[in-house]
Design an enzyme around this catalytic site. Sequence first.
Site, PDB file in Angstrom:
ATOM      1  CG  ASP A 191      -4.954   6.365  -2.558  1.00 54.76           C
ATOM      2  OD1 ASP A 191      -3.768   6.166  -2.847  1.00 54.76           O
ATOM      3  OD2 ASP A 191      -5.832   6.623  -3.405  1.00 54.76           O
ATOM      4  CD  GLU A 231      -0.884   9.361  -2.529  1.00 53.00           C
ATOM      5  OE1 GLU A 231      -0.160   9.224  -3.527  1.00 53.00           O
ATOM      6  OE2 GLU A 231      -2.115   9.196  -2.577  1.00 53.00           O
TER       7      GLU A 231
HETATM    8  C1  NOJ Z   1      -1.930   6.930  -4.984  1.00 54.23           C
HETATM    9  C2  NOJ Z   1      -1.431   5.529  -5.002  1.00 54.23           C
HETATM   10  O1  NOJ Z   1      -0.193   5.465  -4.362  1.00 54.23           O
HETATM   11  C3  NOJ Z   1      -1.364   5.119  -6.454  1.00 54.23           C
HETATM   12  O2  NOJ Z   1      -0.717   3.896  -6.603  1.00 54.23           O
HETATM   13  C4  NOJ Z   1      -2.764   5.093  -6.996  1.00 54.23           C
HETATM   14  O3  NOJ Z   1      -2.720   4.815  -8.380  1.00 54.23           O
HETATM   15  C5  NOJ Z   1      -3.480   6.432  -6.789  1.00 54.23           C
HETATM   16  N1  NOJ Z   1      -3.281   6.974  -5.466  1.00 54.23           N
HETATM   17  C6  NOJ Z   1      -4.969   6.285  -6.987  1.00 54.23           C
HETATM   18  O4  NOJ Z   1      -5.511   5.552  -5.926  1.00 54.23           O
END
Ligand code: NOJ
Length: 506
Positions: A191, A231
């Site tokens: 993440d 991500e």
């Molecule tokens: C990316 C995640 O996909 C999202 O859902 C989240 O709110 C943020 N990162 C913070 O962790």
Amino acid sequence: MSQTWWRGTAIYQVYLRSFADGNGDGFGDLAGLRGRLPYLKELGIGAIWLNPWYPSPMADGGYDVADYRDIEPVFGTLAEAEKFIAEAHELDIKVIIDVVPNHSSTESAWFKQALSDRSVRERFWFRDEPNDWKSIFGGSAWTQVADGQWYLHLFAPEQPDFNWENPEVHREFEDVLRFWFDRGVDGFRVDSAALLFKSEDSYEDLDAVHDVYRRWREIADSYGERILIGEVWLPDQERFARYLRPDELHTAFNFDFLSCPWDPAELRRVIDLTLATHTPIGAPPTWVLSNHDVTRPVTRYGRADTTFAHGGALHGTPSDLELGYRRARAAALLAMALPGCVYVYQGEELGLPEVENLPDAVRQDPMYARSGGANPGRDGCRVPLPWSGEEPPFGFGPAMSTATPWLPQPEAWRKLTAEAQAADLGSMLNLYRSALALRRDLLGDGTLTWLPLGGPDVLAFTRESGLTCVVNLGSEPVRLPPGEVLLASGPLEDGSLPPDTAAWLS
Ligand code: NOJ
């Protein structure tokens, strides 16, 4: 061409809270997911990625992790997670979980300790004075604690950022990776992967982050074929590619493709750019149409502006859902034919639209509250799945359960249940099943060759197996090249491909 599973597989994203409710409390859980494993097997995916399943106050749908080594009780137990991993593996399905290294939860042991003991505050970013950084969810990125200091949170106040300058944080996460690798998980989705380090004036993409992923890669490799997926939202392809160097992350989400409008020149540009970025470093591209943070494709592609816009900028603008549905079917065949991995976000295979008319009172995404209601947030793509029956909760829970799902499902979803679609050969579900089955043998990892066919409104390419994909983004039907039509996203007209339709030919 490498044959390793992660270079070409189809990964199904499970947003656990909304997938299937096994115990009848209105929230999806591991029992529900385990019960639906045969559905996923039949769908034909090769891996499941689960959003965070850890104990969490759910200030941000589980991205506020209170304990990285356990399971949220609403979802089940650690023992059940281990059973789930084993059952998925029996079906030859890999399991990928989320790891959230940028921030924690105010309910984590470390943060609670930091509140009472200043000597352990270096695990987070405590300061006497805040700077002017804004939270990605709106408002200030700093919150003051009782003794006057402020802590940094790039997201909600319940999500304090870790201080990656502190070696203890490194050790902690290396141990967390091992904890889950030891329990059999096949990979992690990382993440906010580019945000870990902070300088005076930036919190994005600082070079020190790469040493973290080099170390993580060593750990993953020491377990065999385990993978790391980033991500990484970065506009600069050169910076993006650094995360995918051979000794760092294995793959990353293709957000350029996800955000791309339904436009032949733009799609072709993004596809070419993606291939040009990935090929030289040997990393497989990924193709993503949706996830739990973005507007569902059926709604997006039915609008006049078909790009994905952050912050709910296009929320509620008119959408022709029939047109969007047709395009979403064509887009699925396009994404699944491209070289690399493809992602399917739960409900995408059912053609669910975004739920744009949720009552404000039920909205839970912190983006909504923190923007003072200006941003509707992401709840509209997180509505619990419709499985069967004629009315809500559409089989979301066990048969006799009267619990209301945590977000209300539209009545109109009676036509979109998995049960109704399984019985309809022309359904989105059956399109996904057929495409994923063909994809397993004929597509995935590799390269493509563009075909000069049908003019600028047509995307046509062929793959190593000889499979040809043709997508018509223009307004006139297009003559198909010779070959047997293996699959089409909609009916052909006298052998021609109608607008907003895709076909696969042998
Ligand atoms: C990316 C995640 O996909 C999202 O859902 C989240 O709110 C943020 N990162 C913070 O962790």
